[in-house]
Design a protein around this motif. Structure first.
Motif, PDB file in Angstrom:
ATOM      1  N   ASP A 199       0.558  -1.259  -0.261  1.00 42.78           N
ATOM      2  CA  ASP A 199       0.277  -0.112  -0.208  1.00 42.78           C
ATOM      3  C   ASP A 199       0.729   1.553  -0.760  1.00 42.78           C
ATOM      4  O   ASP A 199       1.667   1.610   0.885  1.00 42.78           O
ATOM      5  CB  ASP A 199      -0.494  -0.285   1.091  1.00 42.78           C
ATOM      6  N   ALA A 200       0.948   1.862  -0.922  1.00 43.42           N
ATOM      7  CA  ALA A 200       1.448   2.964  -1.150  1.00 43.42           C
ATOM      8  C   ALA A 200       1.447   4.331  -0.116  1.00 43.42           C
ATOM      9  O   ALA A 200       2.792   4.486   0.022  1.00 43.42           O
ATOM     10  CB  ALA A 200       1.620   3.783  -2.480  1.00 43.42           C
ATOM     11  N   GLY A 201       0.314   4.019   0.512  1.00 43.42           N
ATOM     12  CA  GLY A 201       0.563   5.342   1.142  1.00 43.42           C
ATOM     13  C   GLY A 201       1.326   4.764   2.868  1.00 43.42           C
ATOM     14  O   GLY A 201       1.863   5.906   3.446  1.00 43.42           O
ATOM     15  N   GLN A 202       0.645   3.225   2.899  1.00 46.60           N
ATOM     16  CA  GLN A 202       1.438   3.234   4.455  1.00 46.60           C
ATOM     17  C   GLN A 202       3.022   3.016   4.422  1.00 46.60           C
ATOM     18  O   GLN A 202       3.932   3.555   5.167  1.00 46.60           O
ATOM     19  CB  GLN A 202       1.223   1.588   4.322  1.00 46.60           C
ATOM     20  N   THR A 254      14.526   4.194 -10.464  1.00 47.80           N
ATOM     21  CA  THR A 254      13.909   4.211 -10.923  1.00 47.80           C
ATOM     22  C   THR A 254      12.582   2.771  -9.621  1.00 47.80           C
ATOM     23  O   THR A 254      13.243   3.278  -8.257  1.00 47.80           O
ATOM     24  CB  THR A 254      13.888   2.415 -11.673  1.00 47.80           C
ATOM     25  N   THR A 255      11.914   2.606  -9.451  1.00 48.16           N
ATOM     26  CA  THR A 255      11.178   1.821  -8.159  1.00 48.16           C
ATOM     27  C   THR A 255      10.119   1.382  -8.301  1.00 48.16           C
ATOM     28  O   THR A 255      10.039   1.108  -9.700  1.00 48.16           O
ATOM     29  CB  THR A 255      10.498   3.269  -7.528  1.00 48.16           C
ATOM     30  N   SER A 256       9.575   0.657  -8.299  1.00 47.61           N
ATOM     31  CA  SER A 256       8.281  -0.177  -8.039  1.00 47.61           C
ATOM     32  C   SER A 256       6.841   0.166  -9.194  1.00 47.61           C
ATOM     33  O   SER A 256       6.662   1.316  -8.551  1.00 47.61           O
ATOM     34  CB  SER A 256       8.002  -0.757  -7.050  1.00 47.61           C
ATOM     35  N   TRP A 257       6.492  -0.494  -9.933  1.00 48.18           N
ATOM     36  CA  TRP A 257       5.656   0.065 -10.487  1.00 48.18           C
ATOM     37  C   TRP A 257       4.682   0.418 -10.105  1.00 48.18           C
ATOM     38  O   TRP A 257       4.372   1.384 -10.355  1.00 48.18           O
ATOM     39  CB  TRP A 257       5.307  -0.669 -12.175  1.00 48.18           C
ATOM     40  N   TRP A 258       4.329  -0.048  -9.462  1.00 49.75           N
ATOM     41  CA  TRP A 258       2.925   0.154  -8.567  1.00 49.75           C
ATOM     42  C   TRP A 258       2.987   1.291  -7.100  1.00 49.75           C
ATOM     43  O   TRP A 258       2.046   1.564  -7.085  1.00 49.75           O
ATOM     44  CB  TRP A 258       2.652  -0.946  -7.472  1.00 49.75           C
ATOM     45  N   ILE A 259       4.611   2.199  -7.214  1.00 53.76           N
ATOM     46  CA  ILE A 259       3.820   3.331  -6.717  1.00 53.76           C
ATOM     47  C   ILE A 259       4.686   4.209  -7.446  1.00 53.76           C
ATOM     48  O   ILE A 259       5.099   5.172  -6.685  1.00 53.76           O
ATOM     49  CB  ILE A 259       4.943   2.770  -5.132  1.00 53.76           C
ATOM     50  N   GLN A 260       5.091   4.158  -8.304  1.00 59.99           N
ATOM     51  CA  GLN A 260       5.202   5.148  -9.097  1.00 59.99           C
ATOM     52  C   GLN A 260       5.030   6.262  -9.630  1.00 59.99           C
ATOM     53  O   GLN A 260       5.457   7.286  -9.165  1.00 59.99           O
ATOM     54  CB  GLN A 260       6.088   4.882 -10.816  1.00 59.99           C
ATOM     55  N   GLU A 261       3.793   6.483  -8.788  1.00 62.71           N
ATOM     56  CA  GLU A 261       2.925   7.426  -8.925  1.00 62.71           C
ATOM     57  C   GLU A 261       2.490   8.390  -7.766  1.00 62.71           C
ATOM     58  O   GLU A 261       2.805   9.365  -8.000  1.00 62.71           O
ATOM     59  CB  GLU A 261       1.608   7.959  -9.759  1.00 62.71           C
ATOM     60  N   ALA A 319      10.363  -3.514  -9.204  1.00 60.24           N
ATOM     61  CA  ALA A 319       9.472  -4.141  -8.298  1.00 60.24           C
ATOM     62  C   ALA A 319      10.667  -5.672  -7.971  1.00 60.24           C
ATOM     63  O   ALA A 319      10.678  -6.290  -8.800  1.00 60.24           O
ATOM     64  CB  ALA A 319       7.990  -4.894  -8.728  1.00 60.24           C
ATOM     65  N   SER A 320      10.341  -5.770  -6.871  1.00 59.36           N
ATOM     66  CA  SER A 320      10.842  -6.901  -6.092  1.00 59.36           C
ATOM     67  C   SER A 320      11.839  -7.889  -6.660  1.00 59.36           C
ATOM     68  O   SER A 320      12.441  -7.419  -6.029  1.00 59.36           O
ATOM     69  CB  SER A 320       8.922  -8.244  -6.403  1.00 59.36           C
ATOM     70  N   THR A 321      11.463  -8.768  -7.121  1.00 57.94           N
ATOM     71  CA  THR A 321      12.969  -9.542  -7.803  1.00 57.94           C
ATOM     72  C   THR A 321      13.504  -8.728  -8.593  1.00 57.94           C
ATOM     73  O   THR A 321      15.227  -9.332  -8.745  1.00 57.94           O
ATOM     74  CB  THR A 321      12.271 -10.562  -8.374  1.00 57.94           C
ATOM     75  N   ALA A 322      13.134  -7.165  -8.814  1.00 57.63           N
ATOM     76  CA  ALA A 322      14.675  -6.906  -9.287  1.00 57.63           C
ATOM     77  C   ALA A 322      15.715  -6.609  -8.286  1.00 57.63           C
ATOM     78  O   ALA A 322      16.741  -5.963  -9.128  1.00 57.63           O
ATOM     79  CB  ALA A 322      14.223  -5.508  -9.864  1.00 57.63           C
ATOM     80  N   TYR A 323      16.069  -7.241  -6.907  1.00 58.59           N
ATOM     81  CA  TYR A 323      17.029  -7.411  -6.409  1.00 58.59           C
ATOM     82  C   TYR A 323      17.976  -8.230  -6.985  1.00 58.59           C
ATOM     83  O   TYR A 323      19.246  -7.836  -7.013  1.00 58.59           O
ATOM     84  CB  TYR A 323      16.946  -7.557  -5.325  1.00 58.59           C
ATOM     85  N   TYR A 325       0.656  -2.111 -14.119  1.00 63.74           N
ATOM     86  CA  TYR A 325      -0.605  -1.671 -14.697  1.00 63.74           C
ATOM     87  C   TYR A 325      -0.674  -0.187 -13.527  1.00 63.74           C
ATOM     88  O   TYR A 325      -0.276   0.112 -12.768  1.00 63.74           O
ATOM     89  CB  TYR A 325      -1.932  -2.550 -13.581  1.00 63.74           C
ATOM     90  N   LEU A 326      -2.012   0.023 -13.693  1.00 63.89           N
ATOM     91  CA  LEU A 326      -2.138   1.882 -13.282  1.00 63.89           C
ATOM     92  C   LEU A 326      -2.786   1.642 -11.572  1.00 63.89           C
ATOM     93  O   LEU A 326      -2.851   0.907 -11.303  1.00 63.89           O
ATOM     94  CB  LEU A 326      -3.336   2.493 -13.806  1.00 63.89           C
ATOM     95  N   GLU A 327      -1.265   2.444 -10.601  1.00 68.48           N
ATOM     96  CA  GLU A 327      -1.421   1.899  -9.186  1.00 68.48           C
ATOM     97  C   GLU A 327      -2.654   2.334  -9.092  1.00 68.48           C
ATOM     98  O   GLU A 327      -3.521   3.250  -8.764  1.00 68.48           O
ATOM     99  CB  GLU A 327       0.118   2.961  -9.641  1.00 68.48           C
ATOM    100  N   SER A 328      -2.856   1.373  -8.071  1.00 66.85           N
ATOM    101  CA  SER A 328      -4.641   0.880  -7.019  1.00 66.85           C
ATOM    102  C   SER A 328      -4.054   1.748  -5.986  1.00 66.85           C
ATOM    103  O   SER A 328      -4.784   2.041  -5.017  1.00 66.85           O
ATOM    104  CB  SER A 328      -4.757  -0.130  -6.858  1.00 66.85           C
ATOM    105  N   GLY A 329      -2.612   1.728  -5.144  1.00 72.93           N
ATOM    106  CA  GLY A 329      -2.163   1.579  -3.793  1.00 72.93           C
ATOM    107  C   GLY A 329      -2.367   3.920  -3.560  1.00 72.93           C
ATOM    108  O   GLY A 329      -2.175   4.140  -2.265  1.00 72.93           O
TER     109      GLY A 329
END
Length: 335
Positions: free
Chosen positions: A87-90, A137-144, A172-176, A214-218
């Motif tokens: 969750d992006a806010g948390q 860069t960062t995880s795609w789901w928190i980019q916005e 994201a994740s496995t990009a480490y 996908y468009l971020e939902s967080g």
């Protein structure tokens, strides 16, 4: 011998922390096979926590530290392990709370240490100000949410790995794994890094997050006008309309709609609509066997070639390549 430190925080992703060390161990093993068993290892490592005490991973495993941040002695590189948030806010709130314990990272970087992070850990670097003025860069789901919170970072969200001025960031994740291969390449050369990737079955051609995103939902949209505009566009994807018409439906001027939309989402309405349509096209390609002509019609493109062109520009894959990689459809009726 190159010393790599891995920083683990409470609630970290255990796989990122231990997996990074596994990659270094694999590099040493491959090196000894090539150079002889008596060859000195290329890498040594330490597990670091903020205070030197143990931390628990998100799944409850306990990790013992070799040192605290204050005790480490000039490592060549440090990977900050990602923390478990979806969750992006948390995540942003947790990063803000963690900022005081991350202050030593600035001195560590100034001493010449290469810093690295992927996924949620990139937010920790940004919160500490270590990405200001740098490409990252960062995880795609928190980019916005990331772009909104850290406007001084030159975000390149589509890229899997970005290196700029002594800081390496990953997606994201496995990009480490890609980040660690970048470090192995830097300190031990291309050939060893490539061989490690082959042994560990890591795709070295995975350069972009775009096919996965996908468009971020967080991110929480708090502007009711923008929320209404998003909902209207989502339910009218098939239709051709102008944003003057949409502004009229919402009883505002086009200029007001564009300004508030960009302030809230980081996109103008046209960009957001394109993302919505490509996201729905992805869903149909993943879950149905509909021909491209039908997919295009369902997402508002009368010409399949237009969808094909915009899809490739957005995801770096053609629709057929995307379907081959991600399809879960067995029945053409699945929606």
């Amino acid at each position: 011998m190159h010393h790599i430190s891995v920083l683990a925080l409470e609630g970290c992703e255990g796989g990122c922390v231990t997996g990074a060390i596994d990659l270094l161990n694999a590099a040493n093993t491959v090196w000894r096979q090539q150079a002889g068993k008596t060859a000195r290892p290329l890498f040594e490592w330490s597990l670091v926590t903020p205070d030197g005490g143990p931390v628990s991973t998100a799944t409850g495993f306990q990790l013992s530290a070799d040192a605290s941040l204050a005790e480490i002695d000039r490592p060549d590189a440090m990977l900050i392990g990602s923390i478990h948030f979806y969750d992006a806010g948390q995540l942003l709130a947790a990063a803000h709370d963690a900022a005081p314990i991350l202050r030593p990272l600035t001195a560590i970087r100034d001493a010449g240490c290469l810093l690295a992070a992927s996924c949620t850990a990139t937010v920790l670097l940004a919160e500490a100000g270590l990405l200001d003025g740098r490409r990252a860069t960062t995880s795609w789901w928190i980019q916005e949410a990331f772009a909104y919170r850290y406007p001084r970072v030159r975000l390149v969200a589509e890229d899997m790995v970005v290196e700029d001025q002594g800081v390496v960031t990953g997606g994201a994740s496995t990009a480490y794994m890609s980040v660690m291969l970048n470090l192995i390449r830097r300190f031990a050369g291309d050939e060893l890094a490539l061989f490690c990737a082959k042994v560990l079955l890591v795709d070295t051609n995975r350069h972009s997050q775009a096919p996965y995103s996908y468009l971020e939902s967080g991110i929480r949209v708090r502007d009711p006008l923008v929320t209404r505009a998003q909902a209207w566009m989502q339910t009218h994807l098939r239709e051709a309309f102008t944003f003057e018409q949409l502004a009229g439906i919402l009883a505002v001027s086009p200029r007001t709609l564009i300004r508030r939309f960009r302030q809230t989402t980081g996109y103008n309405p046209a960009e957001y609509l394109t993302r919505l349509r490509i996201d729905e096209a992805k869903r149909l390609l993943e879950r149905t066997n509909l021909p491209l002509e039908a997919v295009a019609e369902r997402v508002g493109y009368r010409d399949p070639s237009s969808l094909r062109r915009i899809f490739r520009r957005t995801t770096h894959l053609s629709p057929s390549e995307f379907r081959k990689r991600f399809s879960i459809a067995d029945d053409p009726g699945i929606i």
